[in-house]
Write a protein that holds these residues in place. Structure first.
Motif, PDB file in Angstrom:
ATOM      1  N   LEU A  64      24.299  76.892  62.098  1.00  0.00           N
ATOM      2  CA  LEU A  64      23.631  75.883  61.272  1.00  0.00           C
ATOM      3  C   LEU A  64      22.903  76.500  60.079  1.00  0.00           C
ATOM      4  N   ARG A  65      22.330  77.669  60.268  1.00  0.00           N
ATOM      5  CA  ARG A  65      21.546  78.291  59.202  1.00  0.00           C
ATOM      6  C   ARG A  65      22.408  79.016  58.174  1.00  0.00           C
ATOM      7  N   MET A  66      23.560  79.543  58.628  1.00  0.00           N
ATOM      8  CA  MET A  66      24.393  80.339  57.727  1.00  0.00           C
ATOM      9  C   MET A  66      24.816  79.572  56.472  1.00  0.00           C
ATOM     10  N   PRO A  67      25.315  78.320  56.580  1.00  0.00           N
ATOM     11  CA  PRO A  67      25.670  77.602  55.346  1.00  0.00           C
ATOM     12  C   PRO A  67      24.486  77.396  54.409  1.00  0.00           C
ATOM     13  N   ILE A  68      23.284  77.183  54.969  1.00  0.00           N
ATOM     14  CA  ILE A  68      22.099  76.984  54.132  1.00  0.00           C
ATOM     15  C   ILE A  68      21.792  78.239  53.338  1.00  0.00           C
ATOM     16  N   LEU A  69      21.867  79.399  54.003  1.00  0.00           N
ATOM     17  CA  LEU A  69      21.606  80.665  53.315  1.00  0.00           C
ATOM     18  C   LEU A  69      22.682  80.962  52.278  1.00  0.00           C
ATOM     19  N   LEU A  70      23.932  80.666  52.614  1.00  0.00           N
ATOM     20  CA  LEU A  70      25.018  80.891  51.656  1.00  0.00           C
ATOM     21  C   LEU A  70      24.808  80.093  50.379  1.00  0.00           C
ATOM     22  N   ALA A  71      24.476  78.814  50.535  1.00  0.00           N
ATOM     23  CA  ALA A  71      24.280  77.963  49.359  1.00  0.00           C
ATOM     24  C   ALA A  71      23.045  78.365  48.568  1.00  0.00           C
ATOM     25  N   ALA A 125      30.602  71.099  46.146  1.00  0.00           N
ATOM     26  CA  ALA A 125      31.372  70.523  47.251  1.00  0.00           C
ATOM     27  C   ALA A 125      30.877  71.059  48.594  1.00  0.00           C
ATOM     28  N   PHE A 126      30.562  72.344  48.649  1.00  0.00           N
ATOM     29  CA  PHE A 126      30.061  72.947  49.889  1.00  0.00           C
ATOM     30  C   PHE A 126      28.727  72.317  50.285  1.00  0.00           C
ATOM     31  N   ASN A 127      27.851  72.084  49.303  1.00  0.00           N
ATOM     32  CA  ASN A 127      26.573  71.420  49.577  1.00  0.00           C
ATOM     33  C   ASN A 127      26.779  70.020  50.140  1.00  0.00           C
ATOM     34  N   GLU A 128      27.702  69.271  49.526  1.00  0.00           N
ATOM     35  CA  GLU A 128      27.912  67.882  49.922  1.00  0.00           C
ATOM     36  C   GLU A 128      28.567  67.745  51.291  1.00  0.00           C
ATOM     37  N   LEU A 129      29.487  68.651  51.605  1.00  0.00           N
ATOM     38  CA  LEU A 129      30.277  68.506  52.827  1.00  0.00           C
ATOM     39  C   LEU A 129      29.687  69.255  54.019  1.00  0.00           C
ATOM     40  N   VAL A 130      28.959  70.324  53.770  1.00  0.00           N
ATOM     41  CA  VAL A 130      28.523  71.186  54.868  1.00  0.00           C
ATOM     42  C   VAL A 130      27.008  71.342  54.915  1.00  0.00           C
ATOM     43  N   VAL A 131      26.401  71.720  53.793  1.00  0.00           N
ATOM     44  CA  VAL A 131      24.999  72.150  53.805  1.00  0.00           C
ATOM     45  C   VAL A 131      24.060  71.008  54.172  1.00  0.00           C
ATOM     46  N   VAL A 132      24.286  69.803  53.624  1.00  0.00           N
ATOM     47  CA  VAL A 132      23.374  68.691  53.934  1.00  0.00           C
ATOM     48  C   VAL A 132      23.373  68.365  55.423  1.00  0.00           C
ATOM     49  N   ASN A 133      24.546  68.427  56.047  1.00  0.00           N
ATOM     50  CA  ASN A 133      24.618  68.159  57.490  1.00  0.00           C
ATOM     51  C   ASN A 133      23.935  69.252  58.295  1.00  0.00           C
ATOM     52  N   SER A 134      24.150  70.516  57.907  1.00  0.00           N
ATOM     53  CA  SER A 134      23.494  71.620  58.605  1.00  0.00           C
ATOM     54  C   SER A 134      21.982  71.550  58.447  1.00  0.00           C
ATOM     55  N   THR A 135      21.518  71.221  57.250  1.00  0.00           N
ATOM     56  CA  THR A 135      20.078  71.126  57.015  1.00  0.00           C
ATOM     57  C   THR A 135      19.454  70.024  57.851  1.00  0.00           C
ATOM     58  N   ARG A 136      20.112  68.867  57.903  1.00  0.00           N
ATOM     59  CA  ARG A 136      19.593  67.752  58.694  1.00  0.00           C
ATOM     60  C   ARG A 136      19.520  68.113  60.181  1.00  0.00           C
ATOM     61  N   GLN A 137      20.564  68.755  60.691  1.00  0.00           N
ATOM     62  CA  GLN A 137      20.597  69.088  62.116  1.00  0.00           C
ATOM     63  C   GLN A 137      19.582  70.172  62.480  1.00  0.00           C
ATOM     64  N   VAL A 138      19.512  71.234  61.669  1.00  0.00           N
ATOM     65  CA  VAL A 138      18.606  72.324  62.027  1.00  0.00           C
ATOM     66  C   VAL A 138      17.155  71.904  61.829  1.00  0.00           C
ATOM     67  N   THR A 139      16.878  71.020  60.877  1.00  0.00           N
ATOM     68  CA  THR A 139      15.511  70.530  60.689  1.00  0.00           C
ATOM     69  C   THR A 139      15.079  69.656  61.860  1.00  0.00           C
ATOM     70  N   ALA A 140      15.964  68.747  62.277  1.00  0.00           N
ATOM     71  CA  ALA A 140      15.639  67.899  63.426  1.00  0.00           C
ATOM     72  C   ALA A 140      15.470  68.734  64.689  1.00  0.00           C
TER      73      ALA A 140
END
Length: 365
Positions: A64-71, A125-140
């Protein structure tokens, strides 16, 4: 003789883009691995402290954190990758050879700028398809102290709303049917705390206009006693929409969903400066990769034997760092309503575009 074509030869363009992309990717991988390791060291104890969590949950956190750090660090990696590529080209006198062939500084940079536009599109595209979902899940998940969170879209976490005089906090809210977990109600009368109601779960009852709280614990401030009830009715007049709109985080919502939430905030007469600034920054943020070759270009020019290559590289790095600082400051001002949303999102980009062009023209053109 001056080369009239805006781009250099195809072979030279591919050569420079390959240097630029490979070095940027190498820096990105190194940065993300180091930061992910440090992040995991800080959070692994909290994750494993929850009964039932295992090593699989550590790998889930990494996923979950890896896409956030990548972006987050891709633009910074593009800056460092460009500097590394330009310093190498300068020290091997390849830039001198290009200029001797009639190429201007802008022609040398053109393939890198074109590649940066492609990287910006991929990042969006990566932000829209992957990062927003990862951010929402890891924050919750982190807001729930790494305890299991229902797998549902549209979840919001750590929400505070005012319902009349009462202050309501929900640990997690959302899903279909709509439910809330970790409910806390601070029942106030005339500004004085009367009761604190805590419930494990709560669900709205449209027929009665209130909520059914389950597994309830009530602290009576007047009697100084605690009561426990299996369930009770509370929160009259509170709607699920108030909970979902109480926390509109641009980093957790894709572009079109965020645009819809802004319209809902406007219809409800609620402030939307942070959401509008975040919406504009969803475009301006990825486009920051376009600035990095321009800001780092100062390291490409000038004779290597002059001894100023390191100084030029430091200047390019300083310009890139300054952009990130100004961008974060401007976005914070936009979130606070001090700057208009469009100014908060786009002013740093336009400012450093002018600065980069000015430095390049005055030093090389």
């Amino acid at each position: 003789m001056i080369n009239a074509s805006f781009f250099p030869s195809r072979r030279l363009a591919f050569y420079m883009v390959r240097l630029f992309v490979t070095r940027s990717v190498a820096v990105l991988i190194a940065l993300v691995l180091i930061l992910m390791t440090l992040d995991l060291l800080g959070e692994s104890g909290k994750i494993l402290a929850v009964p039932g969590n295992t090593d699989a949950d550590l790998w889930r956190y990494v996923g979950l954190r890896m896409p956030i750090l990548l972006a987050r660090f891709l633009p910074f990696s593009v800056l460092l990758g460009t500097l590394i590529a330009f310093v190498g080209l300068n020290q091997n006198s390849e830039v001198v050879a290009m200029k001797a062939a009639g190429l201007s500084a802008h022609q040398i940079l053109a393939p890198l700028v074109l590649a940066s536009i492609g990287i910006a599109a991929v990042l969006f595209a990566f932000n829209e398809l992957v990062v927003v979902n990862s951010t929402r899940q890891v924050t919750a998940w982190s807001d729930n102290d790494y305890k299991p969170v229902p797998q549902s879209s549209g979840m919001v976490s750590n929400v505070w709303v005012l319902n009349g005089d009462d202050l309501v906090h929900a640990g997690i809210a959302g899903g279909r049917p709509f439910t809330a977990q970790g409910i806390e109600v601070y029942d106030r009368g005339g500004g004085v705390l009367q009761r604190v109601i805590k419930a494990a779960r709560a669900a709205p009852r449209p027929a009665t206009g209130d909520w059914l709280l389950q597994d309830v614990r009530i602290y009576d401030a007047n009697m100084n006693v605690i009561r426990r009830l299996p369930q009770m009715a509370a929160l009259p007049g509170l709607t699920p929409n108030q909970l979902t709109l109480a926390k509109v985080d641009p980093t957790e919502l894709p572009y079109w969903t965020l645009k819809k939430r802004i319209a809902e905030l406007d219809a409800g007469g609620r402030p939307d400066d942070e959401a509008r600034a975040g919406l504009a920054h969803k475009i301006a943020g990825p486009l920051s990769t376009l600035l990095m070759p321009l800001l780092a270009a100062v390291a490409a020019f000038g004779l290597a034997r002059s001894g100023q290559v390191l100084l030029r590289a430091v200047l390019g790095m300083a310009l890139g760092f300054a952009y990130f600082v100004v961008d974060n400051f401007s976005l914070a001002m936009g979130n606070a309503g001090t700057y208009p949303p469009l100014v908060a999102a786009w002013a740093p980009f336009l400012l450093f575009l002018l600065i980069g062009e000015t430095v390049l023209i005055r030093t090389e053109e």
